[in-house]
Motif scaffolding. Structure first.
Motif, mmCIF file in Angstrom:
data_model
loop_
_atom_site.group_PDB
_atom_site.id
_atom_site.type_symbol
_atom_site.label_atom_id
_atom_site.label_comp_id
_atom_site.label_asym_id
_atom_site.label_seq_id
_atom_site.Cartn_x
_atom_site.Cartn_y
_atom_site.Cartn_z
ATOM 1 N N LEU A 73 0.786 -1.005 -0.039
ATOM 2 C CA LEU A 73 -0.115 0.082 -0.050
ATOM 3 C C LEU A 73 0.855 1.305 -0.249
ATOM 4 C CD1 LEU A 73 -2.593 -1.127 2.531
ATOM 5 C CD2 LEU A 73 -2.747 -1.131 0.052
ATOM 6 N N GLN A 74 1.926 1.338 0.485
ATOM 7 C CA GLN A 74 2.921 2.412 0.644
ATOM 8 C C GLN A 74 3.796 2.407 -0.682
ATOM 9 O OE1 GLN A 74 5.145 1.509 4.243
ATOM 10 N NE2 GLN A 74 3.362 2.526 5.535
ATOM 11 N N GLY A 75 3.730 1.410 -1.604
ATOM 12 C CA GLY A 75 4.555 1.477 -2.628
ATOM 13 C C GLY A 75 5.623 0.849 -2.650
ATOM 14 N N ALA A 76 5.940 0.179 -1.486
ATOM 15 C CA ALA A 76 7.393 -0.475 -1.158
ATOM 16 C C ALA A 76 7.646 -1.700 -1.776
ATOM 17 C CB ALA A 76 7.938 -0.329 0.280
ATOM 18 N N ALA A 77 6.244 -2.248 -2.182
ATOM 19 C CA ALA A 77 6.414 -4.014 -2.638
ATOM 20 C C ALA A 77 5.414 -3.903 -3.859
ATOM 21 C CB ALA A 77 5.984 -4.737 -1.437
ATOM 22 N N THR A 78 5.830 -4.758 -4.578
ATOM 23 C CA THR A 78 4.825 -5.084 -5.879
ATOM 24 C C THR A 78 3.758 -5.996 -5.340
ATOM 25 O OG1 THR A 78 5.837 -7.264 -6.369
ATOM 26 C CG2 THR A 78 6.745 -5.161 -7.507
ATOM 27 N N PHE A 79 2.740 -6.027 -6.309
ATOM 28 C CA PHE A 79 1.465 -6.525 -5.940
ATOM 29 C C PHE A 79 1.714 -8.142 -5.983
ATOM 30 C CE2 PHE A 79 -2.676 -8.597 -7.237
ATOM 31 C CZ PHE A 79 -3.557 -8.033 -6.302
ATOM 32 N N ASN A 80 2.487 -8.567 -6.930
ATOM 33 C CA ASN A 80 2.746 -9.986 -6.995
ATOM 34 C C ASN A 80 3.466 -10.527 -5.899
ATOM 35 O OD1 ASN A 80 1.805 -9.955 -9.549
ATOM 36 N ND2 ASN A 80 3.624 -9.728 -10.668
#
Length: 499
Positions: A73-80
């Motif tokens: 959610l914070q943009g530090a990880a991918t959805f996959n």
């Protein structure tokens, strides 16, 4: 648009609340037990471990479980990288809740063995009752937590879909298993506890135990059933609503996948299906800009039915062309020429479609139309002639474009067997009409130059129309591509009946 820090914090707090809400359900059951049996003096000896396990340690573990989602959610990880944790979130959370509940009740129900209580209702628990409580309540708490977090997961997935445009694609749950567990736990668990009490106690102790079991079951089952119904039925409701919109013609809809089972997988396939329909409709609309929309529909229908080979049918072919178009094009600016040509083609198309014909293709300043192929058209020879007459009347009575250009139209009509089919190679295919009838109609259109006429028809067209029109015989003429001369007939729109 990504989530704001405040929204992420709210999602995290809600999950932690859902994960630890089992503590408050357990507290409610403990209060019911104390209200029936008394023993408030040692209440915290029994409930202290519940605070530590179900609230404290459970809260810490829930934070760890949510951390991968928080990073996404914070943009530090991918959805996959996060999708697997999302899919398994209800199961992982419920598993810890069940383990803590087992430890808690194993400890809580053994207190009377090493710390005698002055309250009669808290003494003398049978082994059967002890085992039943240590098994039934953890299973019940597992079910409660699983469906509470599943309900939360539906909202979380909807949020991710709306803000990030991503949907679940991994499905580890089983809708059938969920339903079976839900039905068994909310029905069998309370009954098993009551049955064990009936064989373990008697007198006032039996009444107290049954009262506690019934009151706890009413409270716990009511809350759990609410979340079970939401978790199991809400995804179906969303899908059903989306299907209704698609049935109403809305192909822009795309719905969030809110469950990790077969219903979620079905929702994903529904989105894929609607995407395919949307793409098909876009292709059809694009097709319709270059060929008649009825031809586009026929092509798509034939391909959908797996029909690729040619077919032959009796049809009437109509060719049109603008007289002296090359000369006209010399004194008009390009944009003026295109404007006038589009205006002209709109005028010509209307009578063709009105009489049941379809335009197969545009050929420069002319067009190639057919009647009864690929779409059925009753009395197609007469329909083509009426269309030609209406075209001449419409074109001769007006000018076209911003410059008011007058355009004269030549038309050739022929009736006979026509071959229709998909031609081309690889990914470049086209539906076209072939045969001597098509060639003759094109030649007749050209012959208008020699005869100074506007509409020429073949002998086959005249014969098929009978006495419906006033045909003027022009004799026989040699036509390029034919070894024998053909009879040619002209049609003067001014000599025909009708408006």
């Amino acid at each position: 648009m990504s989530a704001t820090p405040a929204e992420i914090a709210a999602l995290r707090r809600r999950y932690l609340w859902m994960a630890t809400s089992i503590f408050f359900l357990d507290l409610g059951i403990a209060l019911i037990f104390r209200l029936v049996n008394g023993g408030w003096s040692d209440f915290w000896i029994s409930e202290g471990p519940g605070v530590v396990l179900l609230l404290g340690i459970n809260w810490l573990l829930a934070r760890r479980l949510f951390e991968p989602i928080n990073r996404f959610l914070q943009g530090a990880a991918t959805f996959n990288d996060t999708e697997r944790r999302l899919t398994q979130l209800p199961l992982l959370t419920a598993r810890w809740a069940a383990l803590f509940a087992f430890i808690l009740y194993a400890f809580r129900n053994s207190i009377s063995w090493w710390l005698p209580s002055p309250t009669p209702g808290l003494q003398g628990q049978t082994i059967a009752d002890y085992i039943t409580v240590c098994l039934v309540l953890p299973v019940f708490y597992f079910t409660y937590t699983y469906f509470v977090v599943s309900d939360y997961l539906a909202r979380l997935c909807s949020f991710i879909f709306e803000r990030y445009g991503r949907n679940l694609g991994l499905f580890f749950g089983s809708y059938t298993l969920k339903l079976m567990v839900a039905l068994l736990v909310i029905s069998v668990a309370p009954l098993s506890a009551i049955v064990v009490d009936l064989f373990s106690y008697d007198g006032e102790r039996l009444q107290a135990e049954i009262l506690v079991d019934v009151a706890s079951a009413v409270m716990g089952v009511a809350i759990t059933a609410y979340y079970i119904s939401r978790s199991l039925l809400q995804p179906i409701t969303i899908l059903s609503s989306a299907m209704s919109k698609v049935a109403g013609g809305n192909l822009e809809i795309r719905v969030p996948v809110t469950s990790n089972d077969e219903v979620g997988e079905l929702t994903g396939r529904f989105n894929d299906m609607v995407g395919g329909l949307r793409e098909r409709e876009q292709i059809r609309e694009t097709f319709g800009r270059y060929v008649d929309e009825n031809v586009a529909a026929a092509i798509l229908r034939r391909q959908g039915d797996g029909q690729r080979s040619g077919e032959i049918a009796e049809a009437t072919i109509l060719f049109t062309d603008i007289a002296s178009f090359t000369t006209i094009a010399e004194y008009l600016a390009p944009h003026e020429l295109v404007t006038a040509l589009n205006d002209y083609l709109d005028t010509v198309l209307a009578p063709i479609r009105h009489h049941g014909g379809v335009v197969n293709t545009f050929i420069g300043d002319g067009l190639f139309a057919s009647f009864n192929m690929p779409l059925a058209c009753d009395d197609h020879p007469a329909a083509a002639v009426r269309a030609a007459i209406d075209i001449q009347r419409a074109v001769g009575s007006r000018t076209f474009g911003d410059q008011g250009v007058a355009l004269a139209t030549r038309i050739g009509i022929s009736t006979g067997p026509v071959i229709g089919g998909d031609v081309g190679t690889g990914n470049r295919m086209s539906f076209t009409l072939l045969g001597d009838t098509v060639n003759l109609a094109a030649r007749l259109e050209e012959l208008n130059k020699e005869y100074g006429t506007r509409i020429l028809a073949s002998e086959s067209t005249r014969a098929a129309c009978g006495r419906s029109f006033a045909f003027q015989p022009l004799g026989k003429v040699s036509v390029r591509g034919r070894s024998e001369a053909v009879a040619v007939f002209s049609i003067d729109p001014l000599l025909q009946e009708g408006p």
